[in-house]
Design a protein around this motif. Structure first.
Motif, mmCIF file in Angstrom:
data_model
loop_
_atom_site.group_PDB
_atom_site.id
_atom_site.type_symbol
_atom_site.label_atom_id
_atom_site.label_comp_id
_atom_site.label_asym_id
_atom_site.label_seq_id
_atom_site.Cartn_x
_atom_site.Cartn_y
_atom_site.Cartn_z
ATOM 1 N N ASN A 41 40.409 56.590 43.440
ATOM 2 C CA ASN A 41 40.901 55.414 44.162
ATOM 3 C C ASN A 41 39.716 54.621 44.716
ATOM 4 O O ASN A 41 39.533 54.494 45.923
ATOM 5 C CB ASN A 41 41.846 55.864 45.288
ATOM 6 N N TYR A 42 38.922 54.073 43.794
ATOM 7 C CA TYR A 42 37.688 53.385 44.161
ATOM 8 C C TYR A 42 37.364 52.380 43.063
ATOM 9 O O TYR A 42 37.095 52.761 41.926
ATOM 10 C CB TYR A 42 36.557 54.412 44.284
ATOM 11 N N CYS A 43 37.412 51.098 43.399
ATOM 12 C CA CYS A 43 37.105 50.059 42.406
ATOM 13 C C CYS A 43 35.585 49.931 42.265
ATOM 14 O O CYS A 43 34.870 49.785 43.257
ATOM 15 C CB CYS A 43 37.699 48.728 42.834
ATOM 16 N N PRO A 44 35.068 49.975 41.031
ATOM 17 C CA PRO A 44 33.621 49.862 40.831
ATOM 18 C C PRO A 44 33.063 48.479 41.174
ATOM 19 O O PRO A 44 31.859 48.320 41.313
ATOM 20 C CB PRO A 44 33.432 50.174 39.342
ATOM 21 N N HIS A 45 33.916 47.499 41.364
ATOM 22 C CA HIS A 45 33.464 46.149 41.697
ATOM 23 C C HIS A 45 33.045 46.036 43.157
ATOM 24 O O HIS A 45 31.932 45.624 43.463
ATOM 25 C CB HIS A 45 34.570 45.137 41.377
ATOM 26 N N ALA A 46 33.963 46.422 44.083
ATOM 27 C CA ALA A 46 33.657 46.222 45.506
ATOM 28 C C ALA A 46 34.206 47.345 46.378
ATOM 29 O O ALA A 46 34.483 47.139 47.552
ATOM 30 C CB ALA A 46 34.206 44.875 45.969
ATOM 31 N N ALA A 47 34.391 48.521 45.805
ATOM 32 C CA ALA A 47 34.826 49.720 46.529
ATOM 33 C C ALA A 47 36.226 49.617 47.121
ATOM 34 O O ALA A 47 36.557 50.317 48.062
ATOM 35 C CB ALA A 47 33.813 50.096 47.602
ATOM 36 N N ALA A 48 37.059 48.764 46.571
ATOM 37 C CA ALA A 48 38.441 48.621 47.045
ATOM 38 C C ALA A 48 39.253 49.865 46.696
ATOM 39 O O ALA A 48 38.918 50.589 45.761
ATOM 40 C CB ALA A 48 39.092 47.404 46.389
ATOM 41 N N PRO A 49 40.340 50.106 47.421
ATOM 42 C CA PRO A 49 41.253 51.193 47.080
ATOM 43 C C PRO A 49 42.105 50.769 45.878
ATOM 44 O O PRO A 49 43.253 50.356 46.010
ATOM 45 C CB PRO A 49 42.078 51.384 48.353
ATOM 46 N N VAL A 50 41.535 50.843 44.703
ATOM 47 C CA VAL A 50 42.123 50.277 43.490
ATOM 48 C C VAL A 50 43.515 50.826 43.183
ATOM 49 O O VAL A 50 44.362 50.108 42.659
ATOM 50 C CB VAL A 50 41.160 50.445 42.288
ATOM 51 N N CYS A 51 43.775 52.065 43.515
ATOM 52 C CA CYS A 51 45.075 52.672 43.194
ATOM 53 C C CYS A 51 46.210 52.120 44.051
ATOM 54 O O CYS A 51 47.369 52.420 43.808
ATOM 55 C CB CYS A 51 45.005 54.192 43.311
ATOM 56 N N GLN A 52 45.881 51.299 45.045
ATOM 57 C CA GLN A 52 46.907 50.622 45.824
ATOM 58 C C GLN A 52 47.317 49.306 45.172
ATOM 59 O O GLN A 52 48.206 48.620 45.662
ATOM 60 C CB GLN A 52 46.425 50.394 47.248
ATOM 61 N N ARG A 77 45.887 46.545 38.448
ATOM 62 C CA ARG A 77 45.205 45.365 38.988
ATOM 63 C C ARG A 77 44.740 45.664 40.412
ATOM 64 O O ARG A 77 45.542 46.000 41.279
ATOM 65 C CB ARG A 77 46.140 44.159 38.992
ATOM 66 N N CYS A 78 43.447 45.552 40.636
ATOM 67 C CA CYS A 78 42.859 45.834 41.947
ATOM 68 C C CYS A 78 43.452 44.894 43.007
ATOM 69 O O CYS A 78 43.560 43.688 42.775
ATOM 70 C CB CYS A 78 41.345 45.666 41.879
ATOM 71 N N PRO A 79 43.812 45.449 44.184
ATOM 72 C CA PRO A 79 44.442 44.616 45.205
ATOM 73 C C PRO A 79 43.503 43.620 45.885
ATOM 74 O O PRO A 79 43.962 42.665 46.500
ATOM 75 C CB PRO A 79 44.967 45.640 46.217
ATOM 76 N N TRP A 80 42.203 43.808 45.808
ATOM 77 C CA TRP A 80 41.288 42.901 46.497
ATOM 78 C C TRP A 80 40.910 41.678 45.674
ATOM 79 O O TRP A 80 40.954 40.569 46.163
ATOM 80 C CB TRP A 80 40.018 43.634 46.897
ATOM 81 N N HIS A 81 40.486 41.850 44.431
ATOM 82 C CA HIS A 81 39.971 40.729 43.651
ATOM 83 C C HIS A 81 40.642 40.560 42.294
ATOM 84 O O HIS A 81 40.209 39.736 41.490
ATOM 85 C CB HIS A 81 38.448 40.862 43.463
ATOM 86 N N GLY A 82 41.668 41.360 42.013
ATOM 87 C CA GLY A 82 42.432 41.170 40.784
ATOM 88 C C GLY A 82 41.799 41.718 39.524
ATOM 89 O O GLY A 82 42.283 41.430 38.436
#
Length: 118
Positions: A41-52, A77-82
């Motif tokens: 649960n970690y987006c490689p783009h900006a460390a967002a909780p991607v699994c949310q 789809r990442c919740p922070w930046h899509g």
């Protein structure tokens, strides 16, 4: 690698993951086309909780002004930046060199297990 129980198969649905914590690492457990996948649960783009983010489809390559939707329930789809990731491979849809971190997952009867190096 150590094996950790993370879910009962009845808890995992096609449209919504189960997010668990194993040894301090948050992991999203997904069911896609009858197969189970485990992603950090970690987006490689900006460390967002991607699994949310939402599980959805995406626009497919098509002619100009023709928008074709496809791959329904295969894209995260990442919740922070899509940013969009393939739930089967973890690859970013635009840059295949960017990917989510996966964990081996195994079904044993009604239980699901992930494997970690901890």
């Amino acid at each position: 690698m150590k094996k950790y129980e993370v879910a009962n198969i009845k808890e995992i649905h096609n449209k919504k993951p189960k997010i668990v914590e194993v040894k301090g690492i948050e992991i999203g457990i997904y069911l896609v086309d009858g197969e189970y996948y485990a992603w950090r649960n970690y987006c490689p783009h900006a460390a967002a909780p991607v699994c949310q983010g939402v599980v959805c489809g995406t626009r497919l390559p098509s002619m100009v002004y023709n928008y074709e939707y496809g791959r329904d329930q295969e894209i995260l789809r990442c919740p922070w930046h899509g940013w969009e990731f393939d739930l089967k491979t973890g690859q970013h849809l635009v840059d295949p060199n960017v990917r989510l971190r996966n964990f081996p997952i195994e079904q044993d009867g009604e239980k699901l297990y992930v494997f970690l190096n901890r």
